[in-house]
Design an enzyme around this catalytic site. Sequence first.
Site, PDB file in Angstrom:
ATOM      1  N   LYS A  69      74.699  34.850 164.727  1.00  0.00           N
ATOM      2  CA  LYS A  69      76.068  34.497 164.310  1.00  0.00           C
ATOM      3  C   LYS A  69      76.131  33.083 163.711  1.00  0.00           C
ATOM      4  O   LYS A  69      76.780  32.871 162.684  1.00  0.00           O
ATOM      5  CB  LYS A  69      76.993  34.627 165.522  1.00  0.00           C
ATOM      6  CG  LYS A  69      78.472  34.495 165.209  1.00  0.00           C
ATOM      7  CD  LYS A  69      79.329  35.026 166.337  1.00  0.00           C
ATOM      8  CE  LYS A  69      79.201  34.216 167.604  1.00  0.00           C
ATOM      9  NZ  LYS A  69      78.253  34.723 168.576  1.00  0.00           N
ATOM     10  N   LYS A 103      67.255  30.675 175.624  1.00  0.00           N
ATOM     11  CA  LYS A 103      67.796  30.936 174.293  1.00  0.00           C
ATOM     12  C   LYS A 103      67.266  29.989 173.230  1.00  0.00           C
ATOM     13  O   LYS A 103      67.104  30.347 172.073  1.00  0.00           O
ATOM     14  CB  LYS A 103      69.331  30.862 174.337  1.00  0.00           C
ATOM     15  CG  LYS A 103      70.000  31.299 173.048  1.00  0.00           C
ATOM     16  CD  LYS A 103      71.511  31.290 173.203  1.00  0.00           C
ATOM     17  CE  LYS A 103      72.198  31.700 171.901  1.00  0.00           C
ATOM     18  NZ  LYS A 103      73.668  31.668 172.016  1.00  0.00           N
ATOM     19  N   PHE A 300      79.662  34.917 171.603  1.00  0.00           N
ATOM     20  CA  PHE A 300      79.365  36.315 171.933  1.00  0.00           C
ATOM     21  C   PHE A 300      80.114  37.278 171.006  1.00  0.00           C
ATOM     22  O   PHE A 300      80.398  36.958 169.855  1.00  0.00           O
ATOM     23  CB  PHE A 300      79.659  36.595 173.404  1.00  0.00           C
ATOM     24  CG  PHE A 300      78.825  35.781 174.354  1.00  0.00           C
ATOM     25  CD1 PHE A 300      77.446  35.684 174.182  1.00  0.00           C
ATOM     26  CD2 PHE A 300      79.393  35.106 175.414  1.00  0.00           C
ATOM     27  CE1 PHE A 300      76.667  34.941 175.046  1.00  0.00           C
ATOM     28  CE2 PHE A 300      78.609  34.351 176.288  1.00  0.00           C
ATOM     29  CZ  PHE A 300      77.251  34.275 176.102  1.00  0.00           C
ATOM     30  N   PHE A 380      66.951  41.478 159.086  1.00  0.00           N
ATOM     31  CA  PHE A 380      65.663  41.022 159.588  1.00  0.00           C
ATOM     32  C   PHE A 380      64.556  41.696 158.775  1.00  0.00           C
ATOM     33  O   PHE A 380      64.781  42.716 158.118  1.00  0.00           O
ATOM     34  CB  PHE A 380      65.520  41.347 161.077  1.00  0.00           C
ATOM     35  CG  PHE A 380      66.381  40.479 161.957  1.00  0.00           C
ATOM     36  CD1 PHE A 380      65.827  39.438 162.678  1.00  0.00           C
ATOM     37  CD2 PHE A 380      67.757  40.691 162.044  1.00  0.00           C
ATOM     38  CE1 PHE A 380      66.613  38.632 163.491  1.00  0.00           C
ATOM     39  CE2 PHE A 380      68.553  39.897 162.848  1.00  0.00           C
ATOM     40  CZ  PHE A 380      67.976  38.856 163.573  1.00  0.00           C
ATOM     41  N   TRP A 408      68.841  33.621 156.749  1.00  0.00           N
ATOM     42  CA  TRP A 408      67.666  33.027 157.393  1.00  0.00           C
ATOM     43  C   TRP A 408      66.569  32.776 156.355  1.00  0.00           C
ATOM     44  O   TRP A 408      65.947  31.718 156.328  1.00  0.00           O
ATOM     45  CB  TRP A 408      67.147  33.941 158.501  1.00  0.00           C
ATOM     46  CG  TRP A 408      66.090  33.286 159.351  1.00  0.00           C
ATOM     47  CD1 TRP A 408      66.277  32.603 160.507  1.00  0.00           C
ATOM     48  CD2 TRP A 408      64.684  33.248 159.088  1.00  0.00           C
ATOM     49  NE1 TRP A 408      65.072  32.128 160.991  1.00  0.00           N
ATOM     50  CE2 TRP A 408      64.068  32.506 160.133  1.00  0.00           C
ATOM     51  CE3 TRP A 408      63.868  33.752 158.062  1.00  0.00           C
ATOM     52  CZ2 TRP A 408      62.693  32.273 160.189  1.00  0.00           C
ATOM     53  CZ3 TRP A 408      62.491  33.516 158.116  1.00  0.00           C
ATOM     54  CH2 TRP A 408      61.918  32.782 159.175  1.00  0.00           C
TER      55      TRP A 408
END
Length: 555
Positions: A69, A103, A300, A380, A408
């Site tokens: 996110k 995390k 979340f 991804f 990304w």
Amino acid sequence: MSDLAIARSVKLQPIAAIAERLGVAADQLEPYGRYAAKLPLAFSAPESSRQGKLILVSAMTPTPAGEGKTTVTIGLTDALNRIGRQAVAVLREPSLGPVFGLKGGATGGGRSQVAPMDMINLHFTGDFAAVTAAHNLLAAIVDNALHQRRNPSGIDLTSVRWKRVLDTNDRALRQIIVGLGGRANGLPREAGFDITAASEVMAAMCLCDSLHHLKEKLGGIFVALTHDKQPLYARDFKANGAMAALLKDAIKPNLVQTLEGSPAIIHLGPFANIAQGTNSIMATRTGLHLSEYVVTEAGFGFDLGGEKFLHIKCRTAGLSPAVVVVVATVRGLKYQGGAAPETLSTPDMAALERGFANLEKHLENVRQFGLEPVVAINRFTSDTTEEMAWIQARCAALHVAAAVSETWAHGGAGAEALAHEVLAAVGRSTSPWRPLYDLTDPIERKIETVATRIYGGGAVQWFPKARRDLRLIAELGLEQLPVCIAKTQKSFSDDPTRLGRPTGFTLTIREIEIAAGAGFVIPIAGDLVRMPGLPAVPASERIDIDTEGNIIGLS
């Protein structure tokens, strides 16, 4: 390349140059080194906010690894700037607990990051340390009042609710005994530690709009009861002035930049399970004052972060998102469809189809508030073209725009299609969000509304402790507060193993905590830990520093 290596490969601009893009003069900044600065509170005043457009980034129910996110939020901001719009990202600050725990950091990933990455993840401008100090000052004042027999009207020792906090995962401190070692060390009693992000001081700071307002909210923190059951607040201990003094710099939003030079405002970070899980009102208002578009996020999935963002933050500040971006991933949909974690990179159209029900419920929830969703499919490397096309087709059948996001790998260039879909949705936005409950509703009805309409449950079960808490809330005159339900982020229900879109379940409310200073009550559903523990192999084991002072191993 690692995220840290990618971040260090980019030559950052001086923070004054980033401020200039927002129309902020260098002499208005309070620099923290070359690449970060505090912004003045004047920019966050309600009367100074221009009508910038607010874009909320939320998500489907996350997998344990998260759905990216923050990466999408940063990449979307860069994309908007790339196509000629003026945009700023407004984010939460990372907590050291996750950074050294499981995390990792919270500054995005790959080509879609905020920087300087190591500074932001480690201490930053000291905001979390200030919150820790202010919170623990109140704890010390309360224990000193017990020790000195300066009890305002006689504190009931067993009723003291105020714990201490630490910004490190340390399970051994969850439940402790303080005051051991004789009379000189205070009165023995049960106590404990929460992580700093779970502090009510953090939540209160994020919902105030000035130092004066902060002092008022800190004074309203409910601490204990007297022997004759009268409430004691932080103001009764004359603590809120000193607490606010410790927070005089932390209250100011922080300015940094993305790897592509977009402005980013990062400020504070309340725990998303038991608080509102989003940055401060002051940071968001500052962004709206200085920029055409503000891209922000809530913790979340939409059932937790999005609902609280609207019912608590937006209601308090008078804000309204123009559009909600819901981040989804192929692996997240397959996980919700029952695929084993080790198989999420393997094509599985059956699991993908089963898991889509989870995303569909989140989209329905966005629309319940009168807002329009846009799906960002965070891609991804293992995702196939067939899987991407299938998700887009299913979204189109629901009349929801969806775009693939590759931030990304490609930064802002990987989100330009998403940016155009978001702008189109903003253009169609004509009315503000609408709440699902009124503040005048009874606390029980507020909880039942969220449980049935947002979570999809069938009923609410009340433990005896929760019933007693409801009576205390009524006696204190706090029934008008919104509810901030604390539950697992792993499921719509309070059972983390119930994946997909469970329906008809019973939400169990064990107790209801009072966060009067922050301005809400916290119904506790299921078992939640407010002080996380470290995993078997914590991230701290790979973090180091070389002989030249460079941090190694952050992610």
